[in-house]
Design a protein around this motif. Structure first.
Motif, PDB file in Angstrom:
ATOM      1  N   LYS A  98       0.821  -1.206   0.000  1.00  0.00           N
ATOM      2  CA  LYS A  98       0.000   0.000   0.000  1.00  0.00           C
ATOM      3  C   LYS A  98       0.860   1.264   0.000  1.00  0.00           C
ATOM      4  O   LYS A  98       0.473   2.306  -0.536  1.00  0.00           O
ATOM      5  N   ALA A  99       2.008   1.205   0.630  1.00  0.00           N
ATOM      6  CA  ALA A  99       2.868   2.390   0.711  1.00  0.00           C
ATOM      7  C   ALA A  99       3.296   2.812  -0.683  1.00  0.00           C
ATOM      8  O   ALA A  99       3.598   1.988  -1.531  1.00  0.00           O
ATOM      9  N   GLN A 100       3.305   4.054  -0.924  1.00  0.00           N
ATOM     10  CA  GLN A 100       3.681   4.571  -2.237  1.00  0.00           C
ATOM     11  C   GLN A 100       5.171   4.880  -2.265  1.00  0.00           C
ATOM     12  O   GLN A 100       5.626   5.852  -1.692  1.00  0.00           O
ATOM     13  N   ARG A 101       5.902   4.009  -2.953  1.00  0.00           N
ATOM     14  CA  ARG A 101       7.329   4.214  -3.164  1.00  0.00           C
ATOM     15  C   ARG A 101       8.047   4.571  -1.868  1.00  0.00           C
ATOM     16  O   ARG A 101       8.494   5.721  -1.689  1.00  0.00           O
ATOM     17  N   PRO A 102       8.196   3.638  -0.946  1.00  0.00           N
ATOM     18  CA  PRO A 102       8.819   3.957   0.354  1.00  0.00           C
ATOM     19  C   PRO A 102      10.240   4.477   0.228  1.00  0.00           C
ATOM     20  O   PRO A 102      10.683   5.248   1.079  1.00  0.00           O
ATOM     21  N   LEU A 103      10.972   4.086  -0.825  1.00  0.00           N
ATOM     22  CA  LEU A 103      12.336   4.592  -0.982  1.00  0.00           C
ATOM     23  C   LEU A 103      12.372   6.110  -1.123  1.00  0.00           C
ATOM     24  O   LEU A 103      13.351   6.756  -0.751  1.00  0.00           O
ATOM     25  N   ARG A 104      11.292   6.673  -1.653  1.00  0.00           N
ATOM     26  CA  ARG A 104      11.256   8.130  -1.806  1.00  0.00           C
ATOM     27  C   ARG A 104      11.284   8.838  -0.465  1.00  0.00           C
ATOM     28  O   ARG A 104      11.702  10.002  -0.374  1.00  0.00           O
ATOM     29  N   SER A 105      10.817   8.151   0.583  1.00  0.00           N
ATOM     30  CA  SER A 105      10.781   8.793   1.901  1.00  0.00           C
ATOM     31  C   SER A 105      12.183   9.071   2.441  1.00  0.00           C
ATOM     32  O   SER A 105      12.339   9.837   3.386  1.00  0.00           O
ATOM     33  N   LEU A 106      13.217   8.452   1.838  1.00  0.00           N
ATOM     34  CA  LEU A 106      14.587   8.699   2.285  1.00  0.00           C
ATOM     35  C   LEU A 106      15.012  10.140   2.039  1.00  0.00           C
ATOM     36  O   LEU A 106      15.831  10.684   2.774  1.00  0.00           O
ATOM     37  N   TYR A 107      14.458  10.764   0.986  1.00  0.00           N
ATOM     38  CA  TYR A 107      14.923  12.100   0.592  1.00  0.00           C
ATOM     39  C   TYR A 107      13.786  13.060   0.264  1.00  0.00           C
ATOM     40  O   TYR A 107      14.035  14.158  -0.218  1.00  0.00           O
ATOM     41  N   SER A 108      12.551  12.665   0.522  1.00  0.00           N
ATOM     42  CA  SER A 108      11.424  13.430  -0.018  1.00  0.00           C
ATOM     43  C   SER A 108      10.945  14.570   0.874  1.00  0.00           C
ATOM     44  O   SER A 108      10.018  15.278   0.503  1.00  0.00           O
ATOM     45  N   SER A 109      11.537  14.760   2.045  1.00  0.00           N
ATOM     46  CA  SER A 109      11.068  15.829   2.930  1.00  0.00           C
ATOM     47  C   SER A 109      12.224  16.712   3.379  1.00  0.00           C
ATOM     48  O   SER A 109      13.371  16.283   3.451  1.00  0.00           O
ATOM     49  N   HIS A 110      11.867  17.961   3.679  1.00  0.00           N
ATOM     50  CA  HIS A 110      12.865  18.910   4.188  1.00  0.00           C
ATOM     51  C   HIS A 110      13.442  18.422   5.518  1.00  0.00           C
ATOM     52  O   HIS A 110      14.642  18.567   5.780  1.00  0.00           O
ATOM     53  N   SER A 111      12.585  17.846   6.360  1.00  0.00           N
ATOM     54  CA  SER A 111      13.014  17.463   7.700  1.00  0.00           C
ATOM     55  C   SER A 111      14.045  16.347   7.687  1.00  0.00           C
ATOM     56  O   SER A 111      15.044  16.401   8.410  1.00  0.00           O
ATOM     57  N   VAL A 112      13.812  15.314   6.880  1.00  0.00           N
ATOM     58  CA  VAL A 112      14.735  14.184   6.907  1.00  0.00           C
ATOM     59  C   VAL A 112      16.083  14.569   6.305  1.00  0.00           C
ATOM     60  O   VAL A 112      17.133  14.157   6.794  1.00  0.00           O
ATOM     61  N   ILE A 113      16.079  15.382   5.267  1.00  0.00           N
ATOM     62  CA  ILE A 113      17.347  15.848   4.695  1.00  0.00           C
ATOM     63  C   ILE A 113      18.089  16.703   5.722  1.00  0.00           C
ATOM     64  O   ILE A 113      19.315  16.592   5.879  1.00  0.00           O
ATOM     65  N   SER A 114      17.354  17.542   6.437  1.00  0.00           N
ATOM     66  CA  SER A 114      17.974  18.370   7.474  1.00  0.00           C
ATOM     67  C   SER A 114      18.530  17.523   8.607  1.00  0.00           C
ATOM     68  O   SER A 114      19.568  17.854   9.189  1.00  0.00           O
ATOM     69  N   ALA A 115      17.846  16.412   8.929  1.00  0.00           N
ATOM     70  CA  ALA A 115      18.345  15.510   9.974  1.00  0.00           C
ATOM     71  C   ALA A 115      19.689  14.917   9.569  1.00  0.00           C
ATOM     72  O   ALA A 115      20.614  14.835  10.378  1.00  0.00           O
ATOM     73  N   TYR A 116      19.805  14.496   8.310  1.00  0.00           N
ATOM     74  CA  TYR A 116      21.079  13.972   7.822  1.00  0.00           C
ATOM     75  C   TYR A 116      22.189  15.023   7.956  1.00  0.00           C
ATOM     76  O   TYR A 116      23.262  14.757   8.499  1.00  0.00           O
ATOM     77  N   ILE A 117      21.901  16.220   7.459  1.00  0.00           N
ATOM     78  CA  ILE A 117      22.927  17.276   7.421  1.00  0.00           C
ATOM     79  C   ILE A 117      23.279  17.749   8.827  1.00  0.00           C
ATOM     80  O   ILE A 117      24.455  17.907   9.176  1.00  0.00           O
ATOM     81  N   GLY A 118      22.260  17.990   9.657  1.00  0.00           N
ATOM     82  CA  GLY A 118      22.514  18.464  11.015  1.00  0.00           C
ATOM     83  C   GLY A 118      23.326  17.476  11.821  1.00  0.00           C
ATOM     84  O   GLY A 118      24.255  17.857  12.550  1.00  0.00           O
ATOM     85  N   SER A 119      23.014  16.194  11.701  1.00  0.00           N
ATOM     86  CA  SER A 119      23.764  15.167  12.420  1.00  0.00           C
ATOM     87  C   SER A 119      25.208  15.121  11.951  1.00  0.00           C
ATOM     88  O   SER A 119      26.144  15.051  12.762  1.00  0.00           O
ATOM     89  N   GLY A 120      25.419  15.173  10.637  1.00  0.00           N
ATOM     90  CA  GLY A 120      26.778  15.134  10.109  1.00  0.00           C
ATOM     91  C   GLY A 120      27.612  16.315  10.553  1.00  0.00           C
ATOM     92  O   GLY A 120      28.782  16.166  10.933  1.00  0.00           O
ATOM     93  N   LEU A 121      27.034  17.513  10.532  1.00  0.00           N
ATOM     94  CA  LEU A 121      27.782  18.703  10.930  1.00  0.00           C
ATOM     95  C   LEU A 121      28.160  18.669  12.413  1.00  0.00           C
ATOM     96  O   LEU A 121      29.252  19.100  12.792  1.00  0.00           O
ATOM     97  N   GLN A 122      27.260  18.164  13.253  1.00  0.00           N
ATOM     98  CA  GLN A 122      27.606  18.071  14.669  1.00  0.00           C
ATOM     99  C   GLN A 122      28.731  17.074  14.902  1.00  0.00           C
ATOM    100  O   GLN A 122      29.592  17.275  15.777  1.00  0.00           O
TER     101      GLN A 122
END
Length: 432
Positions: free
Chosen positions: A221-245
């Protein structure tokens, strides 16, 4: 369906059914032990920096590259190797990884030149690339879902404990037996665990039924779950914020033995032991900050992002103050306090990634987070600070380093402003 109900549903698949609790803890202990070996092999280099610098007449940027090349390979290869491990078997993959990084560490022990050492460290990075994400997937699979957050935090802290042991034992062995034995000791430990691991941890026992019928339907039922890896501002920011810290935290781990050697006049073993105490503060802080995060964010998940911001800013203030002070006890106390907080954002960032991605791609999501942590933090930080140190000295470089935490806090603040919208959007995609 509300946000809280959505989060519960995305974690509803329990793959630990029929796995005895005693066996699950044995799997955790062995997987945790290999993680410690992973980081011991990676961080033992930091304890012998002064000896390598003197013997081979190396610059700080060359030393930083020896450390950064491992994190760079981890960052670049964690995602593709995690996908391969899911396909060909996680236990076989973890065993192969451990053998590879242990043999490469043994290669460091017999290296006769900087170039040979660099090649060996490159192979260490290849071997360690996907261990964190694949190992975490194994741990998650054998325990009930209500224990996952705690065990994930503890597993991540294992890397810091490994760094502590690598620097402390590496410095001690290097001082009494020479730097080659420091690498050799780490290699032997890793090879022993690599032999034991597949004899006890079996693929069939840690990978029971793939998914229930209900879970299969939810996945379809989920629509393309792989897209959720990069499809939102929040998750991309989580990746970047964690890396910078981790730019800050990773630099403290790598360069602290050298800082203590140069500015405190400590011998290799004493500098390694003192640096290990500082990093141990980071390990304890990671766990306690994660527990506080889970407690305060139980009903309000966005509070975890607020805590990540607080952790970034407080660690920045403590480390800035520490490196404006002259060498002495007061400075060491502040460095320990800064280290206690500096890794605190790991838990909130991981929780954000888990909440903002579909459960069927969580292993890949953790690998993506690992990539960001290494490319932006663990690889970039030591290399950049090494180059800056060559120009203005290590102490002055350390005075600039904590400022990166302010950027990290700003990125997490941006994530917080989009978090609820992104959660609701992912919720709609799941039920459509």
């Amino acid at each position: 369906m509300g946000v809280q109900q959505y989060i519960q549903n995305t974690a509803s698949v329990d793959t630990s059914i029929s796995i005895p609790r005693r066996y699950a803890w044995l799997v955790f202990a062995l997987t945790f032990g290999l993680l410690i070996s992973d980081y011991m092999s990676r961080q033992v280099l930091n304890a012998v920096f002064p000896l390598l610098k003197a013997e081979w007449v190396l610059s700080d940027s060359q030393l930083g590259l020896l450390s950064g090349i491992v994190a760079l390979m981890v960052g670049l290869l964690s995602l593709p190797l995690s996908l391969l491990a899911d396909r060909f078997g996680r236990i076989k993959s973890l065993t192969l990884m451990a053998v590879l990084w242990s043999l490469a560490t043994l290669g460091c022990a017999i290296a006769e030149s900087y170039q040979q050492m660099l090649v060996a460290r490159f192979i260490v990075g290849v071997g360690e690339a996907a261990y964190g994400s694949v190992g975490m997937a194994v741990i998650v699979a054998v325990f009930p879902r209500e224990m996952r957050a705690t065990l994930t935090s503890a597993f991540m802290a294992g890397g810091v404990f490994g760094a502590v042991l690598g620097m402390a034992l590496g410095g001690l062995m290097a001082e009494h037996f020479g730097w080659r034995w420091a690498f050799g000791g780490m290699a032997i430990f890793g090879l022993i665990l690599a032999i034991i691991y597949p004899l006890i941890v079996k693929e069939k026992r840690v990978s029971p039924a793939r998914l229930t019928d209900v879970a299969d339907k939810a996945r379809i039922k989920a629509q393309r779950p792989l897209r959720s890896l990069y499809s939102s501002h929040s998750v991309i920011s989580a990746y970047i914020g964690s890396g910078l810290q981790l730019f800050v935290g990773g630099t403290v781990i790598v360069w602290m033995p050298s800082y203590l050697n140069r500015y405190y006049g400590m011998s290799t073993d004493k500098a390694g032991a003192m640096a290990a105490v500082i990093v141990l503060c980071g390990a304890v802080g990671t766990i306690l900050c994660g527990m506080l995060c889970d407690r305060l964010g139980r009903e309000h998940p966005d509070r975890k992002i607020s805590l990540a911001i607080v952790y970034c800013l407080v660690s920045c203030g403590l480390l800035l103050l520490a490196f404006t002070l002259p060498v002495g006890s007061a400075q060491l106390v502040l460095i320990c306090l800064g280290a206690f907080i500096v890794f605190g954002s790991n838990g909130p960032a991981t929780a954000m990634v888990a909440n903002l991605t579909h459960y069927s791609v969580h292993a890949t999501a953790f690998a993506t987070l690992t990539l960001a942590n290494n490319l932006l933090g663990l690889a970039l930080g030591p290399l950049v600070i090494g180059k800056v140190s060559d120009v203005i000295g290590l102490h002055n470089a350390f005075q600039l380093m904590p400022l990166v935490s302010i950027i990290s806090a700003a990125v997490f603040f941006y994530a917080k402003s989009h978090y609820h919208h992104d959660i609701k959007r992912l919720n709609v995609q799941k039920v459509v």
